[in-house]
Design an enzyme around this catalytic site. Structure first.
Site, short mmCIF file in Angstrom:
data_model
loop_
_atom_site.label_atom_id
_atom_site.label_comp_id
_atom_site.label_asym_id
_atom_site.label_seq_id
_atom_site.Cartn_x
_atom_site.Cartn_y
_atom_site.Cartn_z
N ASN A 1 -10.43 -2.77 -6.39
CA ASN A 1 -9.61 -1.89 -7.25
C ASN A 1 -10.22 -1.65 -8.62
OD1 ASN A 1 -6.35 -3.04 -6.01
ND2 ASN A 1 -7.59 -1.30 -5.37
N ASP B 1 0.83 -1.21 0.00
CA ASP B 1 0.00 0.00 0.00
C ASP B 1 0.87 1.25 0.00
OD1 ASP B 1 -2.31 1.49 0.08
OD2 ASP B 1 -2.61 1.29 2.23
C1 FPP Z 1 -1.66 0.22 -3.37
O1 FPP Z 1 -1.28 1.57 -3.50
C2 FPP Z 1 -1.19 -0.60 -4.47
C3 FPP Z 1 -1.96 -1.15 -5.44
C4 FPP Z 1 -3.41 -0.94 -5.51
C5 FPP Z 1 -1.41 -1.99 -6.51
C6 FPP Z 1 -0.15 -2.73 -6.24
C7 FPP Z 1 0.58 -2.86 -7.53
C8 FPP Z 1 1.93 -2.82 -7.70
C9 FPP Z 1 2.86 -2.77 -6.59
C10 FPP Z 1 2.55 -2.80 -9.07
C11 FPP Z 1 2.28 -3.94 -9.98
C12 FPP Z 1 2.29 -5.29 -9.36
C13 FPP Z 1 3.14 -6.29 -9.69
C14 FPP Z 1 2.94 -7.64 -9.06
C15 FPP Z 1 4.27 -6.13 -10.60
P1 FPP Z 1 -2.40 2.70 -3.61
O2 FPP Z 1 -2.55 3.05 -5.03
O3 FPP Z 1 -3.66 2.22 -2.93
O4 FPP Z 1 -1.72 3.82 -2.79
P2 FPP Z 1 -2.44 4.98 -1.94
O5 FPP Z 1 -3.21 4.30 -0.84
O6 FPP Z 1 -1.29 5.77 -1.43
O7 FPP Z 1 -3.30 5.73 -2.92
#
Ligand code: FPP
Length: 236
Positions: A64, A16
């Site tokens: 998501n 996250d």
């Molecule tokens: C949370 O950050 C992260 C995600 C929703 C996606 C996770 C994806 C990756 C790390 C990249 C691609 C994955 C792989 C396996 C290569 P957020 O967007 O919710 O952050 P925030 O809470 O700060 O908005």
């Protein structure tokens, strides 16, 4: 208090903070996800080196899908790139890929890539990388309950035969030991529909670090924290 110096067999991670990492730098959210994909690469390598047997990453939740289409497309693109780049390496390193979640909701390219790599690496035993894609813990539990109900109605099983073990065998994680250590980055104190059944006794380590900054050293610290804990599984 006795500690247990062993390496967790199964580490699960709620990645996250990609968005906030980017915002802090005045960059678009996609840059946060891109940097987050680098953390995925590094943490995966570190887990292999440590001898972790299972690494489960929450890469895309069923919730998501409600993000803007541009962000969803970008995340799928990053995932495709990661899979395409890693396919050979996973094979070489002896890593088995397993995907859990409602995979039929994924774009066809992603689904096919996942399927192909899963088949290619099915026999590997060094580590299993479990990618939770379009995953929701409640959905998984509902689906297990439905499959047991269908079997009960069809007379294949007796309702009294349903116990924890039989239930777990209908989850997508059947055959995988429950996570020993659950890490969540960016400081949020939530489980967010991740592995609801499986994390019953997991040790939770929540770190303030945003996912794109979470690298080998942070993983080592989380494992050290786990090793200091005394796991009781409800007993004294
Ligand atoms: C949370 O950050 C992260 C995600 C929703 C996606 C996770 C994806 C990756 C790390 C990249 C691609 C994955 C792989 C396996 C290569 P957020 O967007 O919710 O952050 P925030 O809470 O700060 O908005």
């Amino acid at each position: 208090m006795p500690s247990h110096p062993e390496i967790p067999r199964h580490i699960a991670i709620i990645m996250d903070g990609n968005g906030r990492w980017a915002k802090e730098r005045g960059m678009p959210r996609l840059e946060g996800h891109r940097a987050g994909a680098e953390s995925v690469r590094e943490v995966m390598e570190s887990c292999i080196k440590l001898g972790v047997e299972y690494l489960t990453l929450y890469a895309f939740s069923s919730e998501n899908w409600s993000r803007p289409a541009t962000e969803v497309t970008a995340l799928m693109g990053l995932l495709n790139r990661f899979l395409a780049e890693k396919a050979k390496e996973l094979d070489r390193q002896g890593v088995r890929l397993l995907a859990i979640g409602q995979l039929d909701r994924l774009p066809e390219t992603t689904r096919k890539l996942v399927q192909k790599i899963q088949e290619q690496t099915a026999h590997h035993t060094t580590m299993t990388l479990v990618l939770a894609l379009s995953y929701g813990g409640r959905e998984e539990i509902v689906s297990a309950a439905r499959s047991l109900a269908e079997d009960a109605v069809a007379g294949i099983i007796h309702p009294e035969a349903i116990d924890g073990e039989l239930f777990a065998s209908r989850l997508q994680t059947a055959g995988i030991p429950d996570p020993d250590l659950l890490i969540r980055t960016s400081g949020e104190m939530r489980v967010s529909n991740f592995l609801l059944w499986q994390i019953s006794y997991a040790e939770m380590v929540i770190v303030k670090t945003f996912w794109p900054d979470f690298r080998q050293g942070h993983l080592m610290d989380a494992v050290a924290e786990y090793q200091r804990r005394h796991r009781r599984f409800g007993a004294l």
